[in-house]
Design an enzyme around this catalytic site. Structure first.
Site, PDB file in Angstrom:
ATOM      1  N   TYR A  76      30.182   2.262  41.744  1.00 23.37           N
ATOM      2  CA  TYR A  76      30.950   3.180  42.197  1.00 23.37           C
ATOM      3  C   TYR A  76      31.879   2.729  43.526  1.00 23.37           C
ATOM      4  CZ  TYR A  76      27.980   6.403  39.650  1.00 23.37           C
ATOM      5  OH  TYR A  76      27.245   6.863  38.676  1.00 23.37           O
ATOM      6  N   ASP A 114      27.827   6.678  29.528  1.00 23.81           N
ATOM      7  CA  ASP A 114      28.037   6.669  30.935  1.00 23.81           C
ATOM      8  C   ASP A 114      28.814   5.302  31.645  1.00 23.81           C
ATOM      9  OD1 ASP A 114      27.189   8.222  33.638  1.00 23.81           O
ATOM     10  OD2 ASP A 114      26.542   6.345  34.050  1.00 23.81           O
ATOM     11  N   HIS A 124      24.119  14.889  29.115  1.00 20.32           N
ATOM     12  CA  HIS A 124      24.575  13.490  29.179  1.00 20.32           C
ATOM     13  C   HIS A 124      24.118  12.184  28.505  1.00 20.32           C
ATOM     14  CE1 HIS A 124      27.462  11.036  31.774  1.00 20.32           C
ATOM     15  NE2 HIS A 124      26.484  10.241  32.236  1.00 20.32           N
TER      16      HIS A 124
END
Length: 324
Positions: free
Chosen positions: A237, A107, A300
């Site tokens: 982010y 990730d 994931h």
């Protein structure tokens, strides 16, 4: 494996690196392997790989990345750029006196591993990226615009941008519920909420915990986020567009280090966003010439869900490179 077991076997310390304190969990002796977690995780997401790789003759180091767990969490999103994150890892390698490391990331940890391989290939003996492939930098569009063009402006990436917004929506849930929503997600598409809804509200809370993780293990994550909050995690982010600006000098650069990319066939967005075509196609291999792609059955957080399979893939890759 209960977290009491793994926590007592690993050595914990905080190391000053790049001006901040980084908490690491480490076990074993031998060549160094760096394990880089993603969102919303901490060092503990690598509990299976730490034990397995240490047992097989490696010095395994799993940091809490800046903003997470027991590491320092600078307040400004501008302190979470690719240069800061790579700098933290270079500081860790220098602390241990290591010229090169085998690096594994999932990730966001994968993204940081790609950055490390791009900016300091001299320090990476081999890289294994999980779940998130290397994407070329657009010469015209910033990442947020690219994602908005593809998926609209209700993605988790968009919702995490404005300081306070995601913090407030996450705060409506206890941390264990947040962990269940994200870590256990089987959502097949890129994370996009319906109009007017927050992503954390949209993701379902699984009623049954899958066999690959326990409630106690999920609580270990939840307790750490209860202490740290999520702002550090969201700041990754919030720095995405700034990273785009900072990486302009590397426009068109290739990843030259030996690389294995592992992804679950049910990872969110893998089948829907053209990701599978990209991963299996020529462009990815042209950008990462020394690349092996492995697609396995899973979602994931593949290193937790398919722990033994991923551990074996890591070990076989490291062994192969050690023979070269």
């Amino acid at each position: 494996m209960d977290h009491i077991g793994i926590t007592s076997e690993v050595n914990h310390q905080r190391i000053k690196s790049n001006g901040i304190w980084i908490h690491i969990a480490e076990q074993g002796t031998g060549p160094i392997v760096l394990l880089l977690h993603g969102f919303p995780e901490i060092w503990y997401s690598w509990r299976h790989q730490i034990k397995y790789l240490a047992k097989n003759g490696y010095h395994v180091v799993a940091p809490d990345l800046r903003g997470y767990g027991d590491s320092d969490s600078p307040m400004s999103p501008n302190s979470y750029t690719c240069h800061h994150l790579v700098g933290d890892l270079i500081g860790l390698l220098d602390h241990f006196g290591e010229k090169q490391a085998f690096v594994v990331g999932c990730d966001w940890g994968a993204t940081i591993g790609w950055y490390l391989s791009l900016l300091r290939p001299d320090r990476v003996k081999g890289f294994i990226g999980l779940s998130v492939p290397y994407y070329p930098r657009s010469s015209t569009l910033k990442p947020l615009q690219t994602i908005t063009n593809l998926y609209g402006d209700h993605t988790h990436v968009s919702q995490f941008q404005n300081p306070g917004r995601a913090e407030r929506s996450f705060a409506r849930y206890d941390c264990l519920t947040v962990m269940k929503k994200f870590v256990l997600t089987t959502w097949p598409h890129f994370l996009v909420a319906p109009h007017g809804m927050e992503i954390v509200d949209f993701l379902p809370t699984p009623s049954v915990i899958p066999s690959w993780i326990t409630e106690e293990e999920l609580m270990f994550f939840a307790d750490k986020f209860q202490e740290s909050g999520f702002t550090g995690a969201f700041n990754y982010y919030r720095a995405m567009d700034l990273n785009w600006e900072l990486l302009a000098p590397w426009q068109g650069s290739k990843i030259t280090v030996p690389t294995k990319f592992i992804v679950g066939d049910k990872d969110f967005g893998f089948e829907s966003g053209g990701v599978r075509d990209y991963v299996e196609g020529d462009l990815f291999k042209s950008l990462v010439p020394n690349l092996e792609v492995v697609i396995i059955d899973g979602h994931h957080f593949i290193h937790q869900e398919r722990a033994q399979q991923v551990s074996d893939q890591i070990l076989s890759f490291i062994h192969k490179l050690s023979l070269d």
